[in-house]
Design a protein around this motif. Structure first.
Motif, PDB file in Angstrom:
ATOM      1  N   SER A 342       0.879  -1.175   0.000  1.00  0.00           N
ATOM      2  CA  SER A 342       0.000   0.000   0.000  1.00  0.00           C
ATOM      3  C   SER A 342       0.913   1.221   0.000  1.00  0.00           C
ATOM      4  CB  SER A 342      -0.913   0.005   1.212  1.00  0.00           C
ATOM      5  OG  SER A 342      -0.172  -0.131   2.408  1.00  0.00           O
ATOM      6  N   SER A 343       0.841   2.014  -1.032  1.00  0.00           N
ATOM      7  CA  SER A 343       1.872   3.027  -1.253  1.00  0.00           C
ATOM      8  C   SER A 343       1.589   4.371  -0.599  1.00  0.00           C
ATOM      9  CB  SER A 343       2.064   3.242  -2.760  1.00  0.00           C
ATOM     10  OG  SER A 343       0.835   3.611  -3.368  1.00  0.00           O
ATOM     11  N   ASP A 344       0.335   4.748  -0.460  1.00  0.00           N
ATOM     12  CA  ASP A 344       0.043   6.077   0.061  1.00  0.00           C
ATOM     13  C   ASP A 344       0.087   6.125   1.583  1.00  0.00           C
ATOM     14  OD1 ASP A 344      -0.284   6.864  -2.503  1.00  0.00           O
ATOM     15  OD2 ASP A 344      -2.318   7.627  -2.269  1.00  0.00           O
ATOM     16  N   ALA A 345       0.328   7.318   2.120  1.00  0.00           N
ATOM     17  CA  ALA A 345       0.271   7.515   3.564  1.00  0.00           C
ATOM     18  C   ALA A 345      -1.141   7.220   4.054  1.00  0.00           C
ATOM     19  CB  ALA A 345       0.661   8.949   3.908  1.00  0.00           C
ATOM     20  N   GLU A 346      -1.220   6.698   5.277  1.00  0.00           N
ATOM     21  CA  GLU A 346      -2.470   6.309   5.916  1.00  0.00           C
ATOM     22  C   GLU A 346      -3.124   5.107   5.248  1.00  0.00           C
ATOM     23  OE1 GLU A 346      -5.072   9.630   6.366  1.00  0.00           O
ATOM     24  OE2 GLU A 346      -3.616  10.811   7.495  1.00  0.00           O
ATOM     25  N   ASN A 367       4.616   1.717   4.416  1.00  0.00           N
ATOM     26  CA  ASN A 367       4.864   3.014   3.786  1.00  0.00           C
ATOM     27  C   ASN A 367       5.548   3.991   4.731  1.00  0.00           C
ATOM     28  OD1 ASN A 367       2.802   3.985   5.507  1.00  0.00           O
ATOM     29  ND2 ASN A 367       1.242   3.499   3.970  1.00  0.00           N
ATOM     30  N   GLY A 368       5.914   3.502   5.944  1.00  0.00           N
ATOM     31  CA  GLY A 368       6.644   4.331   6.882  1.00  0.00           C
ATOM     32  C   GLY A 368       5.793   5.317   7.646  1.00  0.00           C
ATOM     33  N   THR A 369       4.481   5.338   7.371  1.00  0.00           N
ATOM     34  CA  THR A 369       3.607   6.303   8.036  1.00  0.00           C
ATOM     35  C   THR A 369       2.569   5.612   8.906  1.00  0.00           C
ATOM     36  OG1 THR A 369       3.873   7.834   6.193  1.00  0.00           O
ATOM     37  CG2 THR A 369       2.015   8.227   7.676  1.00  0.00           C
ATOM     38  N   ASP A 370       1.768   4.742   8.290  1.00  0.00           N
ATOM     39  CA  ASP A 370       0.729   4.052   9.039  1.00  0.00           C
ATOM     40  C   ASP A 370       1.143   2.600   9.257  1.00  0.00           C
ATOM     41  OD1 ASP A 370      -1.672   3.588  10.322  1.00  0.00           O
ATOM     42  OD2 ASP A 370      -2.821   4.735   8.854  1.00  0.00           O
ATOM     43  N   THR A 409       5.751   0.100  10.871  1.00  0.00           N
ATOM     44  CA  THR A 409       5.319   0.793   9.657  1.00  0.00           C
ATOM     45  C   THR A 409       6.232   0.452   8.483  1.00  0.00           C
ATOM     46  OG1 THR A 409       6.636   2.753  10.187  1.00  0.00           O
ATOM     47  CG2 THR A 409       4.349   2.718  10.984  1.00  0.00           C
ATOM     48  N   ASP A 410       7.190  -0.447   8.735  1.00  0.00           N
ATOM     49  CA  ASP A 410       8.108  -0.863   7.674  1.00  0.00           C
ATOM     50  C   ASP A 410       7.699  -2.247   7.175  1.00  0.00           C
ATOM     51  OD1 ASP A 410       8.679  -2.052  10.073  1.00  0.00           O
ATOM     52  OD2 ASP A 410      10.853  -2.030   9.802  1.00  0.00           O
ATOM     53  N   ASP A 411       8.538  -2.873   6.344  1.00  0.00           N
ATOM     54  CA  ASP A 411       8.202  -4.161   5.736  1.00  0.00           C
ATOM     55  C   ASP A 411       8.141  -5.265   6.774  1.00  0.00           C
ATOM     56  OD1 ASP A 411       8.400  -2.628   3.509  1.00  0.00           O
ATOM     57  OD2 ASP A 411      10.029  -3.763   2.567  1.00  0.00           O
TER      58      ASP A 411
END
Length: 457
Positions: A342-346, A367-370, A409-411
């Protein structure tokens, strides 16, 4: 005398030759015959040789029954848009021998309205057949929509094949007094849970207590799967995308992917599931969304992603700007290697309930955010391990970064531990080995070094 007898014989012969042949078909009370095959309507024509009664863009209103027939194996063929209404009494169509209603041209529409009954198959077989051309039929009756009259003493049967039929506006029952009812390529779509019930109802009910009185809709069977915003139905289930790479087995509730490359339209979910469905994969498959839709979304059931053929490797890559997988119930991944992104934030890689993974390599990209995976109330791994530097918090149902309380929030990576290879060390040395995050760690004389894919000898 001989001449007189001859003349009389010739007169009788001519009279016989000129006699009308009457047919057992009536249009608005007028019996059709060899001289009158239309009943006075230019939109009507009867062919006794083929037993075919044809209506073409007919607009007929009459106080009582419009069509009455006792012809066995009669075919009533409609072309274009047709409207038949008996306004005071009787039916739009009443037959007492086996009859089939068909469409002669594509996209035919038929509206049949009867003061008493829309269509009456009086103790006989009635078939609405849309096999040749698309056929929409609307039937309305004051008392009954489709009435077989006497289900116990005779054998009335109502049958629909690949046609859309709406029966409504009936004070007693939409479909009644039918000893049997058969649907081919179609199903009840309205009301919910509508079905045919035999003795003692002999009609369509939804609660097995009373017959439905209005709004029975029969149409193309709709299955609990939508692809790119479109329903999987009887007519497209064998080749959903039109390229032979995706089909739905309605008997087994299996959606087959065989080399699929699907990119959903803006805002559409790529694969939406509304029931217990298995997704069977063969070869390499990719499913993406181009907008805010989910790659796979599930409601009212569970999803199992499995190998189509045991022993044959398969891959399924999901990529979405929204949640890649959004489930309300159990998600099972068995044998199919997957990358879920899932590429987008949130946006979330997997949002759902229980997660079961068996013998599969699965990477859920963050994605590092959510949160990468959220709402996972149970985690069951068989034949694999959590390889990335994370732990699963069974209390709070979260994946945490190792040795912390921070939600990942990472892989997140699942798979088989890397196999151990070979390394020779001094037997007298102080040697220790352990597996950390899928890598063999050797500790020797106070120094540590990683040997990926190594085995201690």
């Amino acid at each position: 005398m001989k001449k007189l007898l001859f003349a009389a014989a010739m007169c009788m012969l001519c009279s016989n030759m000129m006699a009308k042949t009457y047919y057992d078909v009536y249009i608005c009370g007028q019996q059709l015959d060899s001289d009158n095959k239309t009943g006075g309507y230019t939109s009507v024509l009867y062919d006794n040789t083929t037993k075919t009664l044809t209506f073409t863009d007919a607009q007929i209103m009459y106080p009582s029954t419009i069509v009455r027939s006792s012809v066995d194996d009669l075919k009533i063929v409609f072309n274009g848009k047709n409207y038949l209404k008996s306004s005071t009494s009787g039916c739009a169509i009443e037959v007492s021998k086996a009859t089939t209603i068909k469409a002669g041209t594509a996209n035919t529409e038929v509206e049949l309205i009867g003061a008493e009954c829309g269509v009456r198959n009086n103790g006989c077989f009635l078939h609405i057949d849309g096999n040749d051309n698309h056929l929409d039929v609307t039937i309305t009756g004051g008392t009954y929509g489709v009435d077989g009259v006497n289900a116990e003493d005779y054998s009335p049967s109502f049958n629909v094949t690949n046609a859309n039929v709406l029966v409504s506006g009936c004070s007693t029952a939409c479909i009644a007094n039918q000893l049997s009812m058969n649907l081919v390529g179609v199903d009840f779509t309205t009301p919910k849970d509508a079905h045919y019930y035999g003795y003692p109802l002999y009609g369509v009910t939804k609660d097995d207590k009373a017959l439905v009185r209005t709004g029975v809709r029969i149409g193309e069977a709709i299955y609990p799967v939508m692809i790119n915003g479109k329903n999987v139905v009887a007519s497209n289930k064998k080749d959903i995308l039109g390229d032979g790479k995706m089909f739905y087995d309605s008997d087994r509730k299996e959606l087959w992917l065989d080399g699929v490359k699907l990119v959903a339209d803006e805002g559409k979910d790529a694969i939406a599931i509304y029931g217990d469905v298995k997704i069977l994969c063969r070869g390499t498959n990719s499913v993406e969304t181009s907008g805010v839709g989910n790659a796979i979304v599930e409601d009212q059931g569970s999803v199992a992603i499995k190998l189509a053929m045991a022993g044959q490797a398969a891959t399924l890559n999901l990529k979405s700007k929204a949640n890649a997988i959004n489930t309300q119930n159990e998600l099972t991944i068995s044998g199919v290697n997957m990358t879920i992104e899932s590429s987008d934030a949130e946006a979330i890689g997997i949002a759902g309930e229980a997660l079961n993974i068996t013998n599969a390599e699965v990477t859920v990209k963050g994605n590092g955010t959510d949160a990468t995976i959220t709402g996972c109330y149970a985690l069951n791994l068989t034949g694999i391990e959590l390889l990335s530097k994370h732990t699963y918090d069974e209390v709070n149902h979260q994946f945490l970064v190792a040795d912390s309380k921070k939600e990942a929030t990472d892989d997140i990576v699942f798979g088989k531990p890397k196999e151990e290879g070979v390394i020779n060390v001094n037997a007298s040395a102080n040697v220790n080995k352990r597996i950390v995050n899928g890598q063999l760690v050797i500790v020797r004389e106070g120094k540590s070094f990683n040997m990926v894919g190594a085995e201690l000898r």
